[in-house]
Design a protein around this motif. Sequence first.
Motif, PDB file in Angstrom:
ATOM      1  N   LYS A 122       0.853  -1.188   0.000  1.00 38.10           N
ATOM      2  CA  LYS A 122       0.000   0.000   0.000  1.00 38.10           C
ATOM      3  C   LYS A 122       0.888   1.237   0.000  1.00 38.10           C
ATOM      4  O   LYS A 122       2.054   1.181   0.372  1.00 38.10           O
ATOM      5  CB  LYS A 122      -0.919   0.018   1.220  1.00 38.10           C
ATOM      6  CG  LYS A 122      -2.027  -1.014   1.135  1.00 38.10           C
ATOM      7  CD  LYS A 122      -3.118  -0.701   2.111  1.00 38.10           C
ATOM      8  CE  LYS A 122      -4.332  -1.553   1.820  1.00 38.10           C
ATOM      9  NZ  LYS A 122      -5.490  -1.083   2.539  1.00 38.10           N
ATOM     10  N   VAL A 123       0.304   2.347  -0.430  1.00 34.68           N
ATOM     11  CA  VAL A 123       1.014   3.621  -0.423  1.00 34.68           C
ATOM     12  C   VAL A 123       0.174   4.642   0.331  1.00 34.68           C
ATOM     13  O   VAL A 123      -1.041   4.494   0.457  1.00 34.68           O
ATOM     14  CB  VAL A 123       1.282   4.133  -1.863  1.00 34.68           C
ATOM     15  CG1 VAL A 123       2.223   3.201  -2.603  1.00 34.68           C
ATOM     16  CG2 VAL A 123      -0.007   4.333  -2.639  1.00 34.68           C
ATOM     17  N   PHE A 124       0.837   5.660   0.843  1.00 38.55           N
ATOM     18  CA  PHE A 124       0.134   6.769   1.469  1.00 38.55           C
ATOM     19  C   PHE A 124      -0.030   7.865   0.432  1.00 38.55           C
ATOM     20  O   PHE A 124       0.922   8.217  -0.272  1.00 38.55           O
ATOM     21  CB  PHE A 124       0.900   7.297   2.682  1.00 38.55           C
ATOM     22  CG  PHE A 124       0.943   6.320   3.819  1.00 38.55           C
ATOM     23  CD1 PHE A 124      -0.225   5.965   4.486  1.00 38.55           C
ATOM     24  CD2 PHE A 124       2.136   5.754   4.229  1.00 38.55           C
ATOM     25  CE1 PHE A 124      -0.202   5.066   5.538  1.00 38.55           C
ATOM     26  CE2 PHE A 124       2.169   4.857   5.278  1.00 38.55           C
ATOM     27  CZ  PHE A 124       0.993   4.509   5.932  1.00 38.55           C
ATOM     28  N   ALA A 125      -1.232   8.392   0.329  1.00 43.53           N
ATOM     29  CA  ALA A 125      -1.511   9.477  -0.605  1.00 43.53           C
ATOM     30  C   ALA A 125      -2.468  10.456   0.051  1.00 43.53           C
ATOM     31  O   ALA A 125      -3.216  10.093   0.966  1.00 43.53           O
ATOM     32  CB  ALA A 125      -2.116   8.931  -1.907  1.00 43.53           C
ATOM     33  N   GLY A 126      -2.410  11.713  -0.392  1.00 36.71           N
ATOM     34  CA  GLY A 126      -3.270  12.748   0.166  1.00 36.71           C
ATOM     35  C   GLY A 126      -3.735  13.716  -0.904  1.00 36.71           C
ATOM     36  O   GLY A 126      -3.153  13.794  -1.987  1.00 36.71           O
TER      37      GLY A 126
END
Length: 141
Positions: A5-9
């Motif tokens: 998973k990746v963190f995105a905003g």
Amino acid sequence: MRSKKVFAGIRKGSHGAGMLALPGGHLEMYESWSDCAVREVEEETALSILRPSCRMVHITDDPMRLEGKHYLTIFMAAEVTEGRNLEPKNMEPDKCKGWSSYSWKELKNILKKEEEEACDSDVKLFGPLKKLRKYIFFLEN
């Protein structure tokens, strides 16, 4: 990147405002790509990443005509340091609405919805992330 998973905003106040993007920024003079990735992730999320795990996964060519800018976006992947804070904090609330985790399949579904609804979807991928998600399939494995 954590367990695939990746963190995105959602970006605020810059080109790509209102769009979902990964942590990132500009290289400092003479800074390596991996040093830049480590620094930017820490500045934006307060996460520490394992420097040896940091690697380049793709580069996209991103002319942004409306903004009069042309970028080469270097995508790096890394693992969060175990035993420390494993959830991102929003360290730059003037630049990002907050961080959430996404699988590559979830990002693919966001892109599919965006394309099907002809720009009426709630969440849109920032241009470089859209290119990465559209053309790179090995990230799901």
